[in-house]
Design a protein around this motif. Structure first.
Motif, PDB file in Angstrom:
ATOM      1  N   ASP A   8       0.837  -1.207   0.000  1.00 60.86           N
ATOM      2  CA  ASP A   8       0.000   0.000   0.000  1.00 60.86           C
ATOM      3  C   ASP A   8       0.872   1.256   0.000  1.00 60.86           C
ATOM      4  O   ASP A   8       1.560   1.551   0.977  1.00 60.86           O
ATOM      5  N   SER A  34       2.857  -2.575   5.152  1.00 63.00           N
ATOM      6  CA  SER A  34       2.199  -3.450   4.176  1.00 63.00           C
ATOM      7  C   SER A  34       3.225  -4.251   3.379  1.00 63.00           C
ATOM      8  O   SER A  34       2.987  -5.410   3.021  1.00 63.00           O
ATOM      9  N   THR A  71       2.927   3.401   6.286  1.00 59.30           N
ATOM     10  CA  THR A  71       1.938   2.522   5.646  1.00 59.30           C
ATOM     11  C   THR A  71       2.616   1.599   4.642  1.00 59.30           C
ATOM     12  O   THR A  71       2.326   0.400   4.578  1.00 59.30           O
TER      13      THR A  71
END
Length: 208
Positions: free
Chosen positions: A69, A88, A84
């Protein structure tokens, strides 16, 4: 005899079977002959879908990288973007650690990896990072993630306290690490990520 309504082989079916072999036996365990046997076909039939083993591995990697992501790099908070992305990225690789050595070589021409690199670099440059530093931040984050995903530090210790007591007195709790491996490994990754971002924040203030 009528032709089957569903083809015996498809790119997706081949890719899924290849990843299953890698997950089970590692990268050395994957060969086109072995893959064909698992699929119940002859090896030459695979080459009409993938001309080489590396082409197949590229598609396997594309599928894994599709879970990464980078959407937060579209915003203005580069720290959130890195966090993030890193989380991910680690989760995607940790689900298939045997693929990590192949992925570590770089994106080459893999579309999914290049899209990630493009989003990361663009987000960092828009946030004020010089292009050279943006490139180095992307590489440094990758090093952090690959190290965390390729194996478990905590599971590398024996659960027998006697292994450590006599010769390694400072490791007298090491036998407990495997029992708490998930917690320790996750916490260690978050600690490293926090420290990394803290250092980058100070550097960002000095360069903008």
């Amino acid at each position: 005899m009528p032709r089957p309504t569903t083809p015996l082989l498809s790119r997706d079916r081949i890719r899924v079977a290849a990843l299953a072999i890698i997950d089970r036996d590692g990268l050395p365990g994957l060969s086109m002959r072995r893959l064909a046997a698992d699929l119940g076909v002859q090896a030459p039939s695979l080459y009409s879908h993938f001309p080489t083993k590396d082409a197949l591995l590229d598609e396997v990697c594309d599928a894994i990288m599709s879970a990464v992501d980078v959407s937060d790099f579209a915003g203005t908070d580069w720290r959130k973007g890195i966090r993030t992305w890193a989380r991910s990225y680690r989760a995607a690789l940790a689900a298939h650690p045997n693929v990590v050595p192949f992925l570590a070589g770089g994106p080459a021409r893999r579309d999914s990896a290049l899209r990630v690199a493009d989003a990361v670099h663009g987000g960092l440059v828009r946030a004020g990072w010089p292009p050279k530093l943006a490139t180095m931040i992307g590489a440094s984050t990758k090093y952090l993630v690959l190290g965390a995903a390729i194996g478990s530090f905590s599971r590398g210790f024996e659960d027998d306290v006697q292994v450590y007591l006599d010769r390694y007195p400072n490791l007298n709790q090491a036998h407990r690490l495997a029992e708490h491996a998930d917690e320790i490994d996750q916490g260690s990754f978050e600690l490293a990520l926090d420290a990394f971002l803290h250092g980058l924040s100070a550097l960002h203030g000095a360069t903008t």
